[in-house]
Design an enzyme around this catalytic site. Structure first.
Site, PDB file in Angstrom:
ATOM      1  N   HIS A  96       0.773  -1.080  -0.055  1.00 39.23           N
ATOM      2  CA  HIS A  96      -0.007  -0.138  -0.070  1.00 39.23           C
ATOM      3  C   HIS A  96       0.848   1.138  -0.168  1.00 39.23           C
ATOM      4  CE1 HIS A  96      -3.692   2.355   0.680  1.00 39.23           C
ATOM      5  NE2 HIS A  96      -2.859   2.964   1.740  1.00 39.23           N
ATOM      6  N   SER A  97       0.567   2.355  -0.988  1.00 40.33           N
ATOM      7  CA  SER A  97       1.262   3.300  -0.949  1.00 40.33           C
ATOM      8  C   SER A  97       3.099   3.092  -1.256  1.00 40.33           C
ATOM      9  CB  SER A  97       1.023   4.135   0.238  1.00 40.33           C
ATOM     10  OG  SER A  97       1.497   5.633  -0.032  1.00 40.33           O
TER      11      SER A  97
END
Length: 265
Positions: A96-97
């Site tokens: 994530h990210s």
């Protein structure tokens, strides 16, 4: 802070819900400033046939007094070494990210030379394609001179940090070194336009994400030789926290269509 360069799985890998009989393994990578516990709720929500392992970066939680990685290349090198030492067969990597870039770089290292831990699939969440990060570096150009409150505001503006965290001085002192190090690593990250993995990439992004445009996320297709698909969800940069059902269905489907993994427990 202490510098640790060995690859002890007990420090690098967290498994919140061991499932010795699980047929599939999902390996997760946190966002900038994030820690393994961010994935606790998602781990608990997974079906019995999917076991989650989470990579714990140095400089947070059980590794709080270790020096954070100085670059994403360094982080990926050590994480790949740890995963290569585990009894994994074709896990699915999820990031994530910033974690999506870390997962991408780990996947590249696991594929060359090929090992049983080479990923069967990569899921990139809330992250522009690797080759876009050179164009985004100016957003982090002033990170060295920013006050703590300004650095925290970067994350709070994305929806990922409790609004009152800046009021707790002791928490800020513990949280900021890892966040600053991660943001510097992101600022300095560069990927060749032709850098690619050989596994398929599933891209997830949110319609209200102020940091990642769908067009930037869609460019992940340039970084795989096995095809990519883009899925849009409602929410902000941290849409994942709500664990929307459509996302959970996609996650399970992606993991189950990959090759079988071996339980870590």
């Amino acid at each position: 802070m202490t510098r640790h360069t060995d690859m002890d799985p007990d420090r690098w890998i967290r498994c919140f819900h061991p499932k010795p009989g699980a047929r599939h393994t999902l390996v997760c990578f946190p966002h900038a400033g994030g820690s393994a516990s961010y994935y606790f709720g998602l781990s608990a929500a997974l079906a019995p046939d999917v076991e989650m392992l989470v990579v714990q970066y140095p400089g947070r939680e059980n590794r709080l007094f270790e020096e954070p990685a100085s670059s994403l290349a360094q982080l990926a090198h050590h994480a790949a070494g740890v995963l290569r030492s585990l009894p994994l067969i074709r896990p699915v990597l999820f990031g994530h990210s910033m974690g999506a870039i870390a997962a991408f770089e780990v996947a590249r290292r696991l594929e060359q030379p090929f090992s049983p831990a080479a990923p069967a699939a990569l899921i990139a969440s809330a992250c522009a394609a690797p080759s876009h990060h050179a164009n985004r570096a100016d957003r982090l150009s002033g990170i060295e001179d920013e006050q703590d409150t300004e650095v925290l505001a970067r994350v709070m503006g994305l929806g990922g940090t409790a609004a009152g965290v800046a009021e707790h001085e002791e928490l800020v002192r513990l949280f900021l070194p890892a966040l600053r190090a991660d943001l510097r690593a992101l600022r300095d990250y560069r990927s060749a336009s032709d850098a690619a993995v050989s596994c398929p990439v599933t891209v997830c992004t949110a319609d209200g994400d102020p940091d990642v445009r769908a067009a930037e996320a869609g460019e992940w297709g340039r970084h795989t030789t096995a095809g990519a698909e883009l899925h849009l969800f409602e929410g902000d940069h941290f849409y994942l926290g709500a664990r929307p059902q459509r996302f959970m269905d996609l996650l399970h489907r992606t993991v189950r269509t990959a090759r079988t993994g071996v339980s870590f427990a």
